[in-house]
Scaffold this active site. Structure first.
Site, mmCIF file in Angstrom:
data_model
loop_
_atom_site.group_PDB
_atom_site.id
_atom_site.type_symbol
_atom_site.label_atom_id
_atom_site.label_comp_id
_atom_site.label_asym_id
_atom_site.label_seq_id
_atom_site.Cartn_x
_atom_site.Cartn_y
_atom_site.Cartn_z
ATOM 1 C CD GLU A 101 -2.377 1.351 0.329
ATOM 2 O OE1 GLU A 101 -2.784 0.837 -0.549
ATOM 3 O OE2 GLU A 101 -3.868 1.293 1.237
ATOM 4 C CG ASP A 102 -0.564 5.025 -1.172
ATOM 5 O OD1 ASP A 102 -1.481 4.298 -0.496
ATOM 6 O OD2 ASP A 102 -1.279 5.164 -2.444
ATOM 7 C CG ASP A 105 -6.162 9.074 5.883
ATOM 8 O OD1 ASP A 105 -5.175 9.996 6.745
ATOM 9 O OD2 ASP A 105 -6.689 10.215 4.712
ATOM 10 C CG PHE A 154 -2.897 15.537 0.391
ATOM 11 C CD1 PHE A 154 -4.065 15.249 0.905
ATOM 12 C CD2 PHE A 154 -2.743 15.738 -0.712
ATOM 13 C CE1 PHE A 154 -4.059 14.220 0.254
ATOM 14 C CE2 PHE A 154 -3.301 14.789 -2.071
ATOM 15 C CZ PHE A 154 -4.324 14.198 -1.216
ATOM 16 N NE ARG A 167 -1.432 8.433 -9.817
ATOM 17 C CZ ARG A 167 -2.560 8.697 -8.458
ATOM 18 N NH1 ARG A 167 -1.899 7.668 -7.392
ATOM 19 N NH2 ARG A 167 -4.290 8.124 -8.565
HETATM 20 P P1 5GP Z 1 -7.324 5.397 3.879
HETATM 21 O O1 5GP Z 1 -8.590 4.812 3.375
HETATM 22 O O2 5GP Z 1 -6.002 4.426 4.747
HETATM 23 O O3 5GP Z 1 -8.357 6.807 4.511
HETATM 24 O O4 5GP Z 1 -6.976 5.970 2.339
HETATM 25 C C1 5GP Z 1 -6.355 5.304 2.111
HETATM 26 C C2 5GP Z 1 -6.021 5.685 0.900
HETATM 27 O O5 5GP Z 1 -5.627 7.507 0.810
HETATM 28 C C3 5GP Z 1 -4.221 5.476 -0.085
HETATM 29 O O6 5GP Z 1 -4.212 4.539 -0.463
HETATM 30 C C4 5GP Z 1 -4.016 7.167 -1.055
HETATM 31 O O7 5GP Z 1 -5.109 6.868 -1.869
HETATM 32 C C5 5GP Z 1 -5.256 8.302 -0.205
HETATM 33 N N1 5GP Z 1 -4.640 8.673 0.632
HETATM 34 C C6 5GP Z 1 -4.536 8.863 2.016
HETATM 35 N N2 5GP Z 1 -3.351 10.086 2.597
HETATM 36 C C7 5GP Z 1 -3.143 10.770 1.510
HETATM 37 C C8 5GP Z 1 -2.228 11.784 0.973
HETATM 38 O O8 5GP Z 1 -2.049 12.117 2.170
HETATM 39 N N3 5GP Z 1 -1.625 11.899 0.067
HETATM 40 C C9 5GP Z 1 -2.512 11.782 -0.937
HETATM 41 N N4 5GP Z 1 -1.792 11.696 -2.160
HETATM 42 N N5 5GP Z 1 -2.538 10.153 -0.660
HETATM 43 C C10 5GP Z 1 -3.501 9.925 0.558
#
Ligand code: 5GP
Length: 183
Positions: A101-102, A105, A154, A167
């Site tokens: 995963e990237d 959050d 962010f 990206r």
């Molecule tokens: P979650 O479900 O954990 O809230 O969100 C996960 C996804 O939200 C990540 O895979 C990513 O695509 C996006 N995301 C969450 N925080 C960030 C951030 O700080 N920057 C970016 N570019 N994407 C984020």
């Protein structure tokens, strides 16, 4: 359009930082899965660069595939609703799956994804995330391997986008909160 003229913050992690951390994590994964095979399941599109690093430095036997789950529209704030929009047709039964995963959050995406994948009968499922943003967690989800802990920013670059841009940056940076809020 918002995002186009957004100002990038400083570089948080360089290519060298990320490579060094990926190598450390791969050593740990090699140890944890000694003698086993692993299916690396990258989440599109954000994990692509991190996926390549992890693939390169692992020595255990691996195969790869990708999955797309999203909780974000084009907006930078999580809707909390997760959808799987692409799912591979690979057999996961009795396989060791590591989701690449990237960023974690709120944790909504991975919590949902793991619940779904459990239904395919894998031997194990773990998560290797490049970044972890603990401050915004809304679930009890915890990644097994984490590249870097980050503040509530962010972030963009190294696969991570803002409205599909940034990206391609070979490092991790962030956008000014003001620019993100404009969306
Ligand atoms: P979650 O479900 O954990 O809230 O969100 C996960 C996804 O939200 C990540 O895979 C990513 O695509 C996006 N995301 C969450 N925080 C960030 C951030 O700080 N920057 C970016 N570019 N994407 C984020």
């Amino acid at each position: 359009m918002a995002g186009k003229n957004a100002k990038l913050g400083k570089v948080l992690y360089t290519q060298e930082d990320i490579t060094r951390r990926a190598k450390e994590i791969c050593k740990q994964i090699d140890k944890d899965y000694e003698g086993e095979e692993v299916l690396l399941l990258g989440t599109l599109k954000g994990s692509i660069m991190w996926m390549v690093d992890i693939m390169k430095y692992l020595t255990v036997d691996t195969s790869i595939d990708f999955i797309t789950a999203s909780s974000y529209g084009s907006s930078s704030f999580s809707s909390g609703v997760v959808k799987i929009t692409y799912e591979p047709n690979v057999n996961m039964y009795n396989k060791n799956v590591i989701i690449i995963e990237d960023i974690v959050d709120t944790g909504n995406t991975l919590k949902y994804l793991i619940e779904k994948l459990e239904g395919r009968g894998p031997k194990s499922i773990k998560v290797c995330s490049m970044l972890n943003k603990e401050a915004r967690r809304k679930t009890d989800f915890k990644a097994d391997y984490v590249g870097f802990e980050i503040d509530d920013l962010f972030v963009v670059g190294y696969g991570l986008d803002f409205d599909q841009k940034y990206r391609d940056l070979p490092y991790i940076s962030y956008l000014d909160a003001e620019d993100v809020e404009k969306l």
